[in-house]
Design an enzyme around this catalytic site. Structure first.
Site, short mmCIF file in Angstrom:
data_model
loop_
_atom_site.label_atom_id
_atom_site.label_comp_id
_atom_site.label_asym_id
_atom_site.label_seq_id
_atom_site.Cartn_x
_atom_site.Cartn_y
_atom_site.Cartn_z
CD1 TRP A 1 -3.40 0.24 0.90
CD2 TRP A 1 -2.68 -1.88 0.99
NE1 TRP A 1 -4.49 -0.59 0.74
CE2 TRP A 1 -4.08 -1.90 0.79
CE3 TRP A 1 -2.02 -3.10 1.07
CZ2 TRP A 1 -4.82 -3.06 0.68
CZ3 TRP A 1 -2.75 -4.27 0.95
CH2 TRP A 1 -4.12 -4.24 0.76
CD1 TRP B 1 -1.90 4.97 3.20
CD2 TRP B 1 -1.98 6.99 4.17
NE1 TRP B 1 -3.04 5.03 3.96
CE2 TRP B 1 -3.11 6.26 4.56
CE3 TRP B 1 -1.83 8.29 4.66
CZ2 TRP B 1 -4.07 6.79 5.44
CZ3 TRP B 1 -2.77 8.83 5.52
CH2 TRP B 1 -3.88 8.08 5.91
CG ASP B 2 -0.29 1.10 4.72
OD1 ASP B 2 -1.13 1.61 3.97
OD2 ASP B 2 -0.59 0.59 5.82
CE1 TYR C 1 -7.69 -5.33 0.77
CE2 TYR C 1 -7.78 -5.31 -1.62
CZ TYR C 1 -7.91 -4.65 -0.40
OH TYR C 1 -8.26 -3.32 -0.37
CD GLN D 1 -3.42 4.28 0.45
OE1 GLN D 1 -2.29 3.86 0.33
NE2 GLN D 1 -4.29 3.73 1.26
CG ASP E 1 -9.96 3.20 3.49
OD1 ASP E 1 -9.25 4.16 3.15
OD2 ASP E 1 -9.58 2.02 3.43
NE ARG F 1 -12.35 -4.03 6.98
CZ ARG F 1 -11.38 -3.43 6.27
NH1 ARG F 1 -10.34 -2.88 6.89
NH2 ARG F 1 -11.44 -3.36 4.96
CD GLU G 1 -6.23 -1.51 9.94
OE1 GLU G 1 -6.72 -2.63 10.23
OE2 GLU G 1 -6.44 -0.93 8.86
C1 DGY Z 1 -9.18 -1.68 2.63
O1 DGY Z 1 -9.30 -2.70 1.97
O2 DGY Z 1 -9.93 -1.37 3.56
C2 DGY Z 1 -8.08 -0.78 2.29
O3 DGY Z 1 -7.77 0.08 3.30
C3 DGY Z 1 -8.31 -0.01 1.04
O4 DGY Z 1 -7.17 0.74 0.79
#
Ligand code: DGY
Length: 436
Positions: free
Chosen positions: A34, A36-37, A82, A108, A170, A202, A402
């Site tokens: 990712w 910015w990560d 994912y 990002q 997000d 989430r 996180e």
């Molecule tokens: C997610 O899948 O939630 C990611 O953060 C998207 O960048």
């Protein structure tokens, strides 16, 4: 204690490092690179493995498109844990996308400029780091040129994002009113995130319908920037995104000074900088709320909510001292109660606040890191130190999660952080905070 924490943080980063030359944000939940990560991770890596830090940045920049664009996710492998993955995003639709790496067609926050400068600050072998910077700085410059040429249709110095995932924040409640303007189809798909993390932490299925719908529209037009600007139901000027661009502009200017030459680029950077700082200060500041806010460019109206993004212009030195004092007052009044850790990601006094759900309230270490340095810049040392102390305490309390509950007492016996565990940027930025 400090040494032990740093050792643990290094352990998290090393376990998340991948053979392709990058660090995943978190096992299971986020199995790719990712944007910015990677930037935040490189800062932490610099303290103990400079070669890995350089590799992290190089790997990301290798995936840059021919038009300067840097994608938000680079899919280095075929991991299918994912959603939505490479097959959904189809970056190959864009004629200038990387031929070598599959990615998303969105970006990002532009962190790489200030990350290069942080790497130079931390590196002990400055000469070696200058060589690295010389090799890579133009790619970052080209990325900024992409933003200013394609993402600022009214020439305001303010670049837009066309998807909530571009913001990094997000599922912030800031987007809720935009969702009300849309009515996407009910897509059929298999969520993967909720197999790794409790669904209550989430976004909802319906929120995902909106996220996917915006991508479908962009894909219909091969991710063409002009078409997106004309048609995307989501088009927002985000104070966090623009603050990071401005901070990175300033870093690029200082780094070009350091390496010499590049006069034309410096002239251009100064022009961008002037216009952008003015744009954020005039268009994105809300006097009544005493905070910077987002602007909905599609529906032509400000989005009047206070979030941790509202304070991020401090990091880039955007407000004058008086306005910085106003921001601090807003932060203390709304976010700073004695029963809370700083800094919630969304206004705890709002009825949209949710202390457990992703970007709808929890504390994030990357935001705290930015706010810490921003407050320090303006000499609000007490508040800066409180943010640093709170960050360390939350990680000590819950582990390298996180995101974290800002409530000091939420009535639950076993405290535990939220989202992904062993989360890379929480570890990386803790290393930096403990060294500062
Ligand atoms: C997610 O899948 O939630 C990611 O953060 C998207 O960048």
């Amino acid at each position: 204690m400090k040494k032990e924490l740093i050792k643990q943080a290094m352990g998290v980063l090393d376990a998340n490092f991948q053979k392709e030359g990058f660090t995943i944000p978190s096992q299971g939940l986020y199995p790719f690179q990712w944007k910015w990560d990677s930037g935040f991770i490189a800062i932490g890596l610099c303290y103990y493995n400079i070669e890995k830090a350089k590799l992290e940045v190089k790997t990301l920049l290798d995936a840059q498109w021919e038009n300067g664009f840097i994608p938000h996710i680079v899919f280095h492998n075929e991991n299918d844990s994912y959603f939505p993955g490479a097959d959904f995003h189809k970056s190959e639709l864009h004629p200038l996308s990387s031929k070598e790496y599959k990615s998303t067609g969105m970006t990002q926050p532009p962190v790489m400029g200030f990350v290069l400068q942080e790497m130079h600050r931390i590196a002990t072998d400055k000469e070696d780091m200058v060589e690295f910077i010389k090799k890579h700085i133009d790619k970052v410059y080209q990325n900024h040129a992409y933003f200013y040429s394609n993402r600022d249709p009214h020439d305001e110095g303010l670049v837009y994002i066309y998807h909530n995932w571009e913001s990094g924040t997000d599922n912030s409640p800031v987007w809720d009113d935009i969702w009300k303007t849309m009515n996407p189809p009910e897509y059929i798909f298999e969520r993967k995130d909720t197999t790794h993390v409790d669904a209550s932490q989430r976004p909802s299925k319906r929120e995902y319908d909106h996220y996917l719908h915006i991508i479908e529209i962009a894909k219909e037009h091969q991710y063409d920037d002009e078409k997106i600007a004309a048609l995307s139901p989501f088009l927002v000027q985000d104070p966090l995104f623009n603050a990071m661009l401005i901070k990175s502009n300033e870093s690029l200017l200082e780094l070009y000074d350091l390496i010499g030459g590049n006069e034309e680029k410096k002239i251009q950077l100064r022009q961008w900088q002037q216009k952008s700082i003015k744009g954020v200060n005039t268009k994105l500041f809300d006097e009544e709320l005493g905070a910077f806010v987002h602007y909905d460019l599609r529906n032509d109206r400000p989005i009047r909510f206070v979030s941790s993004s509202s304070f991020s212009p401090l990091f880039a030195g955007i407000p004058d001292v008086k306005r910085a004092e106003t921001l601090v007052q807003t932060m203390v009044d709304k976010f700073g109660g004695k029963d809370k850790y700083l800094c919630a990601s969304f206004d705890p006094t709002s009825d949209r606040f949710n202390p457990k759900k992703y970007w709808r309230g929890p504390v994030w270490i990357n935001m705290n890191w930015m706010l810490y340095y921003g407050l320090k810049k303006y000499r609000f040392l007490e508040l800066a130190n409180r943010i640093k102390k709170d960050s360390v305490e939350l990680i000590k309390r819950d582990g390298f999660y996180e995101y974290f509950d800002c409530r000091k007492n939420n009535g639950e016996a076993n405290r535990i952080g939220y989202g992904g565990s062993n989360f890379s940027w929480s570890a990386a930025l803790l290393i930096d905070l403990l060294n500062d």
